[in-house]
Design a protein around this motif. Structure first.
Motif, PDB file in Angstrom:
ATOM      1  N   SER A 247      -8.294  -0.420   4.638  1.00 48.09           N
ATOM      2  CA  SER A 247      -6.841  -0.187   4.992  1.00 48.09           C
ATOM      3  C   SER A 247      -6.318   1.140   4.896  1.00 48.09           C
ATOM      4  O   SER A 247      -5.571   1.701   5.488  1.00 48.09           O
ATOM      5  CB  SER A 247      -6.175  -1.336   4.190  1.00 48.09           C
ATOM      6  OG  SER A 247      -6.558  -2.513   4.287  1.00 48.09           O
ATOM      7  N   LYS A 248      -6.629   1.533   3.652  1.00 54.69           N
ATOM      8  CA  LYS A 248      -6.047   2.842   3.215  1.00 54.69           C
ATOM      9  C   LYS A 248      -6.751   4.066   4.394  1.00 54.69           C
ATOM     10  O   LYS A 248      -6.106   4.771   4.722  1.00 54.69           O
ATOM     11  CB  LYS A 248      -6.597   3.504   1.941  1.00 54.69           C
ATOM     12  CG  LYS A 248      -5.804   2.600   0.874  1.00 54.69           C
ATOM     13  CD  LYS A 248      -6.137   2.946  -0.674  1.00 54.69           C
ATOM     14  CE  LYS A 248      -5.333   2.338  -1.775  1.00 54.69           C
ATOM     15  NZ  LYS A 248      -5.620   2.632  -2.902  1.00 54.69           N
TER      16      LYS A 248
ATOM     17  N   THR B 125       6.913   0.745   3.988  1.00 49.51           N
ATOM     18  CA  THR B 125       5.431   0.759   2.892  1.00 49.51           C
ATOM     19  C   THR B 125       4.763  -0.522   3.710  1.00 49.51           C
ATOM     20  O   THR B 125       5.165  -1.741   3.775  1.00 49.51           O
ATOM     21  CB  THR B 125       5.956   0.352   1.696  1.00 49.51           C
ATOM     22  OG1 THR B 125       6.884   1.267   0.854  1.00 49.51           O
ATOM     23  CG2 THR B 125       4.518   0.127   0.852  1.00 49.51           C
TER      24      THR B 125
ATOM     25  N   LEU C  73      -4.734   3.597   7.381  1.00 46.57           N
ATOM     26  CA  LEU C  73      -3.394   4.326   7.478  1.00 46.57           C
ATOM     27  C   LEU C  73      -3.244   5.847   7.379  1.00 46.57           C
ATOM     28  O   LEU C  73      -2.260   6.445   7.871  1.00 46.57           O
ATOM     29  CB  LEU C  73      -2.803   3.575   6.057  1.00 46.57           C
ATOM     30  CG  LEU C  73      -2.367   1.984   6.143  1.00 46.57           C
ATOM     31  CD1 LEU C  73      -1.943   1.595   4.669  1.00 46.57           C
ATOM     32  CD2 LEU C  73      -1.350   1.773   7.112  1.00 46.57           C
ATOM     33  N   SER C  74      -4.285   6.237   6.778  1.00 42.49           N
ATOM     34  CA  SER C  74      -4.317   7.695   6.761  1.00 42.49           C
ATOM     35  C   SER C  74      -4.866   8.127   8.302  1.00 42.49           C
ATOM     36  O   SER C  74      -4.316   9.155   8.403  1.00 42.49           O
ATOM     37  CB  SER C  74      -5.812   8.031   6.100  1.00 42.49           C
ATOM     38  OG  SER C  74      -5.990   9.559   6.076  1.00 42.49           O
TER      39      SER C  74
ATOM     40  N   LEU D 130       1.080  -1.027   0.028  1.00 43.59           N
ATOM     41  CA  LEU D 130       0.026   0.012   0.067  1.00 43.59           C
ATOM     42  C   LEU D 130       0.789   1.351  -0.045  1.00 43.59           C
ATOM     43  O   LEU D 130       1.310   1.742   1.097  1.00 43.59           O
ATOM     44  CB  LEU D 130      -0.876  -0.037   1.132  1.00 43.59           C
ATOM     45  CG  LEU D 130      -1.921  -1.198   1.385  1.00 43.59           C
ATOM     46  CD1 LEU D 130      -2.564  -1.191   2.534  1.00 43.59           C
ATOM     47  CD2 LEU D 130      -2.816  -1.121   0.199  1.00 43.59           C
ATOM     48  N   GLU D 131       1.266   1.746  -1.251  1.00 46.21           N
ATOM     49  CA  GLU D 131       2.266   2.700  -1.396  1.00 46.21           C
ATOM     50  C   GLU D 131       1.550   4.015  -1.435  1.00 46.21           C
ATOM     51  O   GLU D 131       0.148   4.166  -1.275  1.00 46.21           O
ATOM     52  CB  GLU D 131       2.740   2.684  -2.563  1.00 46.21           C
ATOM     53  CG  GLU D 131       3.710   1.344  -2.559  1.00 46.21           C
ATOM     54  CD  GLU D 131       4.466   0.959  -3.933  1.00 46.21           C
ATOM     55  OE1 GLU D 131       5.381   0.482  -3.801  1.00 46.21           O
ATOM     56  OE2 GLU D 131       3.684   1.092  -5.077  1.00 46.21           O
ATOM     57  N   THR D 132       2.255   5.124  -1.248  1.00 41.21           N
ATOM     58  CA  THR D 132       1.868   6.617  -1.169  1.00 41.21           C
ATOM     59  C   THR D 132       0.719   6.741   0.144  1.00 41.21           C
ATOM     60  O   THR D 132      -0.079   7.494  -0.134  1.00 41.21           O
ATOM     61  CB  THR D 132       1.100   7.140  -2.553  1.00 41.21           C
ATOM     62  OG1 THR D 132      -0.155   6.271  -2.888  1.00 41.21           O
ATOM     63  CG2 THR D 132       2.030   6.965  -3.519  1.00 41.21           C
ATOM     64  N   THR D 133       1.092   6.219   1.054  1.00 43.36           N
ATOM     65  CA  THR D 133       0.174   6.334   2.345  1.00 43.36           C
ATOM     66  C   THR D 133       0.855   7.216   3.236  1.00 43.36           C
ATOM     67  O   THR D 133       0.229   7.925   4.210  1.00 43.36           O
ATOM     68  CB  THR D 133       0.251   4.866   3.316  1.00 43.36           C
ATOM     69  OG1 THR D 133       1.717   4.802   3.692  1.00 43.36           O
ATOM     70  CG2 THR D 133      -0.320   3.955   2.341  1.00 43.36           C
TER      71      THR D 133
ATOM     72  N   SER E 163      -1.055   8.102   9.813  1.00 46.46           N
ATOM     73  CA  SER E 163      -0.427   9.208   9.197  1.00 46.46           C
ATOM     74  C   SER E 163      -0.848  10.594   9.825  1.00 46.46           C
ATOM     75  O   SER E 163       0.150  11.174  10.227  1.00 46.46           O
ATOM     76  CB  SER E 163      -0.540   9.229   7.570  1.00 46.46           C
ATOM     77  OG  SER E 163      -0.031  10.306   7.104  1.00 46.46           O
TER      78      SER E 163
END
Length: 118
Positions: free
Chosen positions: A103-104, A75, A107-108, A3-6, A111
């Motif tokens: 999941s995204k 990552t 992760l947000s 899961l890139e660009t997180t 972050s």
């Protein structure tokens, strides 16, 4: 599945702060650590299938079980559990859109929480 660009890749943070953030968002550390590496997992269940969102980091200062450890995050990955073999993180796995979106979103939240403490 990576899961890139997180926004988590290459972030460095105090390990104790990261542990609190991850626990508050429902990630489990359990026994997934050694003196140099650490892994947080979040279980996601969907229609009888079990998925694991894994966030990993490694020590850049100190040791994981010591005071004042600083870790660098890598990552995050998403895997599917296959009984009795374990979790597969390969690109050949199918991940439902809602599991990927969940999941995204998690992760947000991680972050955002990290940005608030740094």
């Amino acid at each position: 599945m990576k899961l890139e660009t997180t926004g988590l890749e290459d972030v460095t943070i105090d390990f104790d702060r990261l542990s609190v953030i991850m626990e508050n968002i429902g990630f489990v550390l359990a026994g997934q650590w050694d003196y140099e590496r650490v892994t947080f997992d979040r279980k996601i269940q969907k229609q009888g299938d079990v998925y694991y969102l894994r966030v990993q980091a490694y020590a850049v200062e100190g040791e994981i079980d010591g005071r004042h450890a600083v870790v660098k995050m890598i990552t995050p990955i998403l895997g599917k559990h296959h009984y009795p073999h374990g979790v597969e993180y390969g690109e050949g796995e199918y991940f439902p859109d809602d599991v990927v979106n969940t999941s995204k979103n998690l992760l947000s939240k991680v972050s955002e929480a990290i940005q608030m403490v740094q």
